[in-house]
Design an enzyme around this catalytic site. Structure first.
Site, PDB file in Angstrom:
ATOM      1  NE  ARG A 304      -4.343   0.115   1.654  1.00  0.00           N
ATOM      2  CZ  ARG A 304      -5.355   0.550   0.893  1.00  0.00           C
ATOM      3  NH1 ARG A 304      -5.341   1.777   0.394  1.00  0.00           N
ATOM      4  NH2 ARG A 304      -6.364  -0.228   0.634  1.00  0.00           N
ATOM      5  CD  GLU A 713      -7.448   2.045   6.408  1.00  0.00           C
ATOM      6  OE1 GLU A 713      -8.151   1.632   5.463  1.00  0.00           O
ATOM      7  OE2 GLU A 713      -6.334   1.575   6.669  1.00  0.00           O
TER       8      GLU A 713
END
Ligand code: MTE
Ligand code: QUE
Ligand code: MOS
Length: 754
Positions: A304, A713
Site C-alpha cells: 500500500r 482511514e
C-alpha cells in the site's frame, strides 16, 4: 441519525469481553516475555513458578498440541519461543492460574538464561545485511531516470517517520470456554474473527468447525487487532483445551504496549524532479520499512505504501522501490492507513524540498500537480471522477485561505528582514490533500456475507462479517437495512459477529467494513423483499414491481396499501414464505498482476484537503495546532454524524503520529516509551482549537453502497499537514523531514539554527 451506542458508551453501560463475570472455576493467563531482543535460549526454569499457590500449569513451545506457527501471510512467526528470542516482549511461556495475581506472581519467578546476541534495530542496517522479509518490490511508470536528467529542478532528500502505538482503550482480550466434545467457544476482541478461528485451530490441532469465535464489539482496534489478536486468543484457547475450564487472557496496558506491534517506522530516500514551471516530471523513492522480527502484515502494508507513493498528485514518471526489513523489535502491524500515511509523508517532504530549491511556493506546486480524472497512477489504474482539485479549491473558497495565508506570510516576511530578531512566537500553515484507494489490495479479501432474519413480529436481526470497534459500522448497517425494508432503524438489531453464523469473514479493515458488509446486508434485504412482493402480487393479482416499502407500510404504485409491515410479515409467514436470507457481495472489477505490478486494485478513491495553522514557541519548542479546516469527499454519507466523528478522530490520531507520539528503544532494543506515562497521545487539549469539516454534498459514488464512500482511514493522513504547519511556524532554514516533531526535537532543531 444518532448512534444509540454512544448513549451506552457515555453512561458506561457498554459491555466489553472482560466486563462479563468470569467464573471462579476459570483460569487466568499471564505471559512471560523475553527480556532480551536477540539470543539463543540456554535455559528456561519454571520450577519456582510452578510452586506458587494457585498455579495450574505453565505452557511452553513444546506443550503446543498443534503447530507452533502463527504467521498470517508468511509462516515465519512462532507463538512461543523455541530455542531463540527475536525481540523484547516475545512470548516465551504462559502461566495459567486460578487468580490473575497468582499468575503474575509466578511469571515473576520464571528464570531465563539467554546467550545474548547484538540486535539489529535500524531498517537500513537490516537491508545492508540482507535481512529482508520478502524480495523488494518496484512500481514504475514512464522513465524516471531520463526525466530527472532533463529536469529544471531536482530535489533530493531523506524522510523519517516513526512508530505509533494503537492505544485502543480495551487491551487485547479473549475468553475461551470449552464446549461439548472438546470444542471451543471464544469471545474475542479481534477485527478478524476468521483469522482467530484459523489460527487457534492450527495451534490447538483442531478443525476450524470446532472453533466458534464470537465478537460483540471492540474498545478500539485501529488495525492493532487484525492479526495480532491471534496470539492472545491462542493462549486462552490452549488453556481451555488443556484444562477443560474457561480461560481468560487480558493484556493490561503495561503488557500490551511493549508486547504488541506498532505502525511501521520508515526511512526513505526521495528524488523529485520538476520543470521550470513547477510541474512534476519524475519521482524516485526508496522505502526502508522497519518490519520488526516477523512478517505479520508488513508485505501488504509495504504494497500500500507503493500504491500511495505519489500521494494526491500526478507524476508521469515514477520509480518506487520498497524493502521490508527484519529487525529485532516487536513485529509491526496494520495501523489506520496501512502504509499509505508513510508514503504520503515522504511525498509531502519532497514537495517542501522542491519548493526550497526552486523558490516556487509549496501551494503552487501542490495545486499545479493535483490529480485530475483520467490521470494514471504508477500501478496502471486511472483516477476516475477525481475530486482532488475540487476539494482543494472548495477549501480555499469556503475557508478564505488566501487571506489567512497572506496574513501569516506577511508576518514571516517582516521577521526575515531583521535576521536574528525572530520573535518568540511564530505562525505557519500547510495544506494537505489526501487521495486514498478503497479496497483490500489483497483482492480475495474484498468479499462479505450477511444474514438477515425477519421475525414474525416484524423485527429484524442482522449478522454480518463486520466487527464493531467504535467506527459505527453496526449502526450504518442498521440504517441501510431499515432503509431497504422501509422500517424504523429501531426495529433492526445487529447481532454479534460470529463465525458460525457468517463464515470465512474478511478482517474489518481497509475502511471497507460498511462498504462490503453493508452491500451484502442490503442484498439480503432485497431478496426478502422480492419474495414478499411476489407473494403480495399473487394476492393482489398485479406485478411484484408495483410494490415498495416505506415508513412501515406497503405501497402499491406509489399509493399506501392497507397492509402495514407487520401484517405483511405475518401473512407471508403463514403462507410459508421464507423470511430469512443470506447474501454474498464481492467488489466487481478488481484485478492486479504482480508480475508487472499493474492492475485495478481499488474500487474507487476518496479525496479531500485539510488546511492547518500552527503556532510555535521558538524559545521552548512547544506548539499548538490552532486551526484545522477540512473539505472531504464522502459521496452520499450513510450517516454524516458518524462520518464527522471518523474525520475528526482520524485527523487527530494522524496529528498525534507526526507530532507528539514517539516510540523509543535503547541500544539493546528495549522499549523506553511503552507505558502510558512515557508515551504521549493527543488529548482534547492537543487537538486543533478550531476544527471545521465540510463534506462535498453532490457526489454519488456508484462503486459503493447507496452512493456512499468509505471513511475510516483517509482522514488520518490529514495529520501530515500539521507537521508541515509546525515546521513553517518554527522557521528553521535547515531542511529536516523527521517525524514526529516532538517539542523536544523542535527545541533541538531551533537551537541548531542559532
Ligand atoms: N474508529 C474507531 N472509533 N475505532 C477504531 O478502531 N479503526 C479505523 C477506522 N476507524 C477504528 C475507527 C480503521 S484502522 C479502519 S480500517 C476502519 O475504521 C474500519 O472500519 P470500517 O471499515 O467499518 O470503516
Ligand atoms: C488494506 C488493508 C489490509 C490488506 C490490504 C489492504 C488488511 C489486511 C490484509 C490482509 C492480507 C492478506 C491476508 C490477511 C489480511 O490486507 O487490513 O489475513 O492473508 O488484513 O490494502 O487494510
Ligand atoms: Mo484498518 S489499519 O485497515 O484496521
Amino acid at each position: 441519525m444518532i448512534n444509540p451506542d454512544s448513549t451506552y458508551h457515555v453512561m458506561g453501560l457498554t459491555r466489553y469481553v472482560d466486563d462479563r463475570d468470569f467464573p471462579a472455576r476459570g483460569l487466568h493467563c499471564v505471559v512471560f516475555f523475553s527480556p532480551l531482543a536477540k539470543g539463543k535460549i540456554r535455559d528456561l526454569d519454571t520450577s519456582a513458578a510452578r510452586e506458587v499457590p494457585g498455579v495450574a500449569f505453565i505452557l511452553t513451545a513444546k506443550d503446543i498440541p498443534g503447530e507452533n506457527q502463527i504467521g498470517g501471510i508468511i509462516q515465519d512467526e512462532v507463538l512461543l519461543a523455541e530455542d531463540e528470542v527475536n525481540f523484547v516482549g516475545m512470548p516465551v511461556a504462559v502461566v495459567y492460574a486460578w487468580t490473575e495475581d497468582a499468575a503474575r506472581e509466578a511469571v515473576g519467578r520464571i528464570k531465563i538464561n539467554i546467550a545474548e546476541e547484538t540486535p539489529v534495530l535500524d531498517p537500513r542496517e537490516a537491508y545492508n545485511r540482507n535481512e529482508l522479509i520478502a524480495p523488494v518490490r518496484t512500481f514504475t511508470l514512464g522513465d524516471a531516470e531520463q526525466a530527472i536528467a532533463s529536469a529544471a529542478y531536482v530535489a533530493k532528500g531523506q524522510a523519517e517517520s516513526g512508530a505509533q502505538e494503537h492505544f485502543y482503550l480495551e487491551g487485547q482480550v479473549t475468553v475461551a470456554t470449552p464446549s461439548e466434545e472438546g470444542n471451543l467457544h471464544l469471545s474475542s476482541g479481534t477485527q478478524a474473527p476468521t483469522s482467530v478461528q484459523r489460527c487457534v485451530a492450527k495451534v490447538c490441532g483442531l478443525a476450524m468447525n470446532r472453533i466458534e469465535v464470537d465478537v460483540r464489539r471492540l474498545g478500539g482496534g485501529f488495525g492493532g487487532k487484525e492479526i495480532q489478536a491471534n496470539t492472545w486468543a491462542c493462549f486462552a484457547a490452549l488453556g481451555a483445551q488443556k484444562s477443560g475450564v474457561p480461560c481468560r487472557m487480558v493484556l493490561r496496558r503495561s503488557d500490551d504496549m511493549p508486547a504488541t506491534g506498532k505502525r511501521h517506522p520508515y526511512s526513505s530516500d526521495f528524488t523529485l524532479a520538476l520543470d521550470g514551471e513547477g510541474k512534476f516530471l519524475a519521482f524516485k523513492v526508496m522505502y526502508y520499512q522497519n518490519a520488526g522480527a516477523a512478517a505479520d502484515l508488513s508485505t501488504c502494508i509495504l504494497e500500500r505504501t507503493l500504491f500511495h507513493a505519489t500521494a494526491s498528485y500526478y507524476v508521469p514518471n515514477v520509480h518506487a522501490t520498497a524493502a521490508s526489513c527484519r529487525t529485532n523489535i516487536t513485529p509491526n502491524t496494520a495501523f489506520r492507513g496501512f502504509g499509505g500515511p508513510q508514503a504520503m509523508f515522504v511525498f509531502e517532504a519532497a514537495i517542501r524540498e522542491a519548493s526550497r530549491i526552486s523558490g516556487i511556493c509549496v501551494e503552487t506546486l501542490q495545486r499545479k500537480n493535483l490529480l485530475k480524472t483520467g490521470d494514471c497512477f504508477a500501478y496502471g489504474m486511472a483516477a476516475e471522477d477525481a475530486q482532488a482539485q475540487r476539494c482543494w479549491d472548495r477549501a480555499y473558497e469556503h475557508y478564505d485561505l488566501q487571506k489567512r495565508m497572506r496574513a501569516i506570510d506577511d508576518a514571516q516576511r517582516k521577521e526575515k528582514k531583521t535576521p536574528g530578531q525572530l520573535s518568540r512566537y511564530g505562525r505557519g500553515y500547510a495544506l494537505m490533500p489526501v487521495c486514498f484507494g478503497i479496497s483490500f489490495t489483497t483482492i480475495f479479501l474484498n468479499q462479505a456475507r450477511a444474514h438477515v432474519h425477519v421475525y414474525t413480529d416484524g423485527s429484524v436481526g442482522v449478522s454480518t462479517g463486520a466487527v464493531e470497534m467504535g467506527q459505527g459500522v453496526n449502526h450504518k448497517i442498521r440504517e441501510l437495512v431499515a432503509d431497504s425494508l422501509g422500517i424504523a432503524p429501531g426495529r433492526v438489531k445487529l447481532e454479534s459477529t460470529n463465525t458460525t453464523r457468517v463464515s470465512n469473514t474478511s478482517p474489518t479493515a481497509a475502511s471497507s467494513g460498511s462498504d462490503l458488509n453493508g452491500a451484502a446486508a442490503r442484498m439480503a434485504c432485497e431478496m426478502i423483499k422480492e419474495r414478499l412482493f411476489k407473494f403480495m402480487a399473487d394476492e393482489y393479482q398485479c406485478a411484484p414491481e408495483d410494490f415498495s416499502l416505506r415508513q412501515g407500510r406497503l405501497y402499491r404504485e406509489g399509493k399506501a396499501c392497507e397492509v402495514g409491515w407487520e401484517d405483511l410479515v405475518i401473512q407471508a409467514y403463514c403462507s410459508r414464505v421464507q423470511l430469512s436470507a443470506e447474501a454474498h457481495y464481492s467488489t466487481p472489477d478488481l484485478h492486479f498482476d504482480k508480475s508487472v505490478e499493474k492492475g485495478r486494485p481499488f474500487a474507487y478513491h476518496t479525496y479531500g484537503t485539510a488546511y492547518f495553522e500552527a503556532e510555535v514557541d521558538r524559545l521552548l519548542g512547544t506548539y499548538r495546532i490552532e486551526n484545522a479546516y477540512v473539505v472531504h469527499d464522502l459521496g452520499r454519507s450513510i450517516n454524516p454524524l458518524i462520518d464527522l466523528g471518523q474525520v475528526e478522530g482520524g485527523m487527530v490520531q494522524g496529528i498525534g503520529w507526526l507530532t507528539m507520539e514517539e516510540m523509543r528503544y535503547d541500544e539493546t532494543g528495549r522499549p523506553l516509551t511503552a507505558t502510558a506515562g512515557t508515551y504521549k497521545i493527543p488529548d482534547i487539549s492537543s487537538a486543533p482549537l478550531d476544527m471545521k469539516v465540510q463534506f462535498l454534498e453532490d457526489i454519488y459514488n456508484d462503486k459503493a453502497v447507496k452512493g456512499s464512500k468509505a471513511v475510516g482511514e483517509p482522514p488520518f493522513m490529514y495529520g501530515i499537514g500539521a507537521f508541515f504547519a509546525i515546521k513553517m511556524a518554527a522557521g528553521c532554514e535547515k531542511p529536516s523531514y523527521c517525524a514526529p516533531i516532538t517539542p523536544e526535537r523542535l527545541f533541538g532543531e531551533l537551537r541548531e539554527e542559532v
